[in-house]
Design an enzyme around this catalytic site. Structure first.
Site, mmCIF file in Angstrom:
data_model
loop_
_atom_site.group_PDB
_atom_site.id
_atom_site.type_symbol
_atom_site.label_atom_id
_atom_site.label_comp_id
_atom_site.label_asym_id
_atom_site.label_seq_id
_atom_site.Cartn_x
_atom_site.Cartn_y
_atom_site.Cartn_z
ATOM 1 N N TYR A 179 0.887 -1.164 0.000
ATOM 2 C CA TYR A 179 0.000 0.000 0.000
ATOM 3 C C TYR A 179 0.923 1.211 0.000
ATOM 4 C CZ TYR A 179 -3.448 3.442 1.534
ATOM 5 O OH TYR A 179 -4.245 4.559 1.623
ATOM 6 N N ASP A 219 -2.076 -1.254 -4.233
ATOM 7 C CA ASP A 219 -2.402 0.145 -4.506
ATOM 8 C C ASP A 219 -1.078 0.894 -4.529
ATOM 9 O OD1 ASP A 219 -3.144 2.775 -4.526
ATOM 10 O OD2 ASP A 219 -4.462 2.668 -2.780
#
Length: 361
Positions: A179, A219
């Protein structure tokens, strides 16, 4: 829940170990673990609070997982606090259950992850101190990772700040779930500077782990090309409360500034990565070509970005079968309550044992 790195056999799991199943046309399970050595089907998803998804959207997401039947599920923005605190040592691989409310939330998650189809997976966590960021990795029980780390330095007991990294090593490749931190809007420590440091560390990590092919997913909080956003002019000129950064290269929407995109290009080149989605989908797709969508209400309605990726080492390029965004449209169909949709990758199996050994060299 998973503690920091230990021999894999001693890690806990959310459910008893079961054989790896592959469903045939009738939906019946067929044992497959003996014939498949390593994962070939992957999903990455920024859940934007795993607990909220379990409470509100779990049946739909469960059906998606059942239908696609991934071997590995990488999750970002778990948003559950790590265990410990108040005099106890922090354990970033365990969910906090120090209060009645936290115990109830942990039980909700554990029940969901022990129910079909998730009971067939082992789960690793890397968490922040509060309900912020965090990652999880679910791997089918029939696949046995050689090592699992929670930092870019590959140190046994260390977790990356905010639980942003899970690195798992299989026999012939590694998989990195991240992330990546948002760039933010300002020239300050927790904004532009944080992202620059992250990108530098990623480059250092890649230079030290070139002995095996890598699948990097998650992400990544950047849109590389103009075709990776729905409205390039809007994102290129976006501002927060009228603030103008001192450096022109930092103008625009976080994730679409010239400096971020240039650094990402350098990472792609130095890491010898292939963007699996763009490798197969070379033209813009205004319906299904984005993984993040703005709030359906307000100025970000219809504004979308592709910031969730599967990047694979060039050695794996010829094995890419499919890479797909599973959301569509501005009403967030297929997002399962998040502002991100799942992204999937499927690789073909190596054609022979000799080819598999060659990939690992």
């Amino acid at each position: 829940m998973k503690r920091f790195f230990k021999p894999i056999e001693k890690d806990g799991s959310t459910a008893p170990k079961k054989p790896c199943l592959k469903r045939d046309g009738d939906g019946d399970g067929v044992e497959e673990g003996k014939n498949q050595k390593e994962p070939t089907k992957f999903v990455t998803w920024n859940a934007n609070s795993f607990l909220l998804r379990v409470k509100n959207d779990w049946s739909e997401f469960s059906k998606f997982v059942y239908d696609f039947d991934p071997d590995v599920i990488a999750v970002q923005e778990v948003r559950m606090p790590a265990a410990g605190g108040k005099g106890k040592p922090k354990n970033y691989g365990e969910l906090n259950d120090d209060t009645k409310a936290l115990r109830e939330e942990k039980q909700i998650l554990m029940r969901a992850l022990s129910s079909p189809p998730f009971g067939n997976y082992r789960v690793w966590w890397s968490l922040a101190e509060s309900k912020y960021a965090g990652t999880a990795l679910l791997v089918k029980n029939c696949f046995k990772p050689h090592k699992v780390y929670f930092n870019l330095d590959k140190l046994a007991s260390k977790h990356e700040p905010d639980g942003r990294v899970i690195l798992v090593e299989f026999e012939t490749f590694r998989l990195l779930n991240t992330y990546s931190p948002n760039n933010g809007w300002k020239e300050e420590e927790n904004s532009f500077l944080r992202r620059r440091k992250w990108d530098k560390r990623i480059l250092e990590f890649l230079s030290q782990t070139s002995d095996k092919p890598l699948i990097w997913c998650g992400d990544l909080n950047v849109s590389h090309e103009e075709m990776d956003v729905s409205h390039p002019d809007f994102f290129a000129t976006a501002k927060l409360n009228g603030y103008v950064p001192p450096n022109k290269e930092d103008y625009g929407q976080p994730g679409f500034t010239p400096s971020e995109r240039a650094r990402f290009g350098t990472i792609m080149k130095e890491g010898r990565f292939v963007d699996a989605y763009r490798y197969l989908h070379k033209e813009p797709d205004m319906e299904s070509g984005f993984s993040w969508s703005g709030n359906p209400i307000g100025k970000y309605r219809g504004k979308r970005m592709r910031i969730d990726y599967f990047l694979v080492s060039e050695q794996l390029k010829d094995r890419i079968v499919s890479c797909k965004m599973h959301g569509r449209g501005i009403e967030l169909e297929g997002f399962y309550g998040s502002d991100h949709c799942p992204v999937s990758l499927e690789l073909s199996k190596p054609s022979s044992d000799s080819e598999e050994k060659q990939v690992s060299n």
